[in-house]
Design a protein around this motif. Structure first.
Motif, PDB file in Angstrom:
ATOM      1  N   GLU A  30      13.167   2.740  -1.180  1.00  0.00           N
ATOM      2  CA  GLU A  30      11.779   2.298  -1.236  1.00  0.00           C
ATOM      3  C   GLU A  30      10.966   3.497  -1.663  1.00  0.00           C
ATOM      4  O   GLU A  30      11.271   4.633  -1.288  1.00  0.00           O
ATOM      5  CB  GLU A  30      11.307   1.813   0.138  1.00  0.00           C
ATOM      6  N   GLN A  46       3.807   0.014  -3.982  1.00  0.00           N
ATOM      7  CA  GLN A  46       5.099   0.166  -3.315  1.00  0.00           C
ATOM      8  C   GLN A  46       6.177  -0.553  -4.114  1.00  0.00           C
ATOM      9  O   GLN A  46       5.954  -1.645  -4.636  1.00  0.00           O
ATOM     10  CB  GLN A  46       5.049  -0.400  -1.903  1.00  0.00           C
ATOM     11  N   PHE A  48      10.211  -1.796  -3.699  1.00  0.00           N
ATOM     12  CA  PHE A  48      11.260  -2.056  -2.729  1.00  0.00           C
ATOM     13  C   PHE A  48      12.577  -2.331  -3.456  1.00  0.00           C
ATOM     14  O   PHE A  48      12.584  -2.805  -4.588  1.00  0.00           O
ATOM     15  CB  PHE A  48      10.906  -3.257  -1.847  1.00  0.00           C
TER      16      PHE A  48
END
Length: 143
Positions: A33, A42, A44
Motif C-alpha cells: 500500500e 492511496q 492498495f
C-alpha cells in the motif's frame, strides 16, 4: 496553436506512472500500500513483481509505480529508492534471494556461496593428509 493541441492531448492521456511513498508491505501476498507523493492518493494491492521477480521496498521508501492498461486499481512496482528484500525465481525453481544483507542462491539447501580461498585451503589440508596416508602404505615393512 501547436501548444494548445499538445495540452488537449496530454489532458486526455491518463497517467501511466506515479511517484509514491510506501506505507505498508505484505511480503506474503507480494503487495504493498502506498500514497502518491504529489496528490496524496492511496494505492492498495500494488503488485511487487510479476511472478518471477519480486522486490520488497522499505517502509517509507519513495517508489515509482506503473499502471496496467491505465487502470489505477491494477498497479505494480517499477522501482524503489530503498529495498529490504529481492527474490528472483526461474522456471526450473532456482531461487536468488537478497535479504538481511545476505545473498542466497538456490535456497537454503545448498548452504550459500562457497568462499574459493577457504575451499582451496581445506582441499590442500585433505590432500596433505591423503599423501601422508599413501606414504605409510608405500613404505615397506621389514619383519
Amino acid at each position: 496553436m501547436r501548444e494548445v493541441i499538445i495540452k488537449l492531448i496530454k489532458a486526455n492521456i491518463p497517467v501511466q506512472s506515479v511517484w509514491v511513498t510506501v506505507s505498508n508491505v505484505d511480503w506474503e501476498a507480494k503487495t504493498m500500500e502506498c500514497v502518491g507523493v504529489s496528490d496524496g492518493l492511496q494505492y492498495f494491492d500494488v503488485l511487487l513483481g510479476n511472478g518471477s521477480i519480486y522486490t520488497k521496498p522499505a517502509k517509507d521508501a519513495v517508489c515509482l509505480i506503473g499502471t496496467i492498461e491505465n487502470k489505477e486499481a491494477a498497479s505494480f512496482l517499477l522501482m524503489a529508492e530503498s529495498i529490504e528484500e529481492m527474490l528472483i525465481e526461474d522456471s526450473k525453481g532456482f531461487k536468488w534471494q537478497l535479504s538481511d544483507g545476505k545473498l542466497t542462491l538456490g535456497g537454503d539447501d545448498f548452504g550459500g556461496l562457497v568462499k574459493a580461498p577457504e575451499l582451496k585451503t581445506q582441499v590442500d589440508k585433505n590432500s596433505a593428509i591423503l599423501d601422508a596416508i599413501l606414504q605409510v602404505f608405500q613404505t615397506p615393512v621389514n619383519e
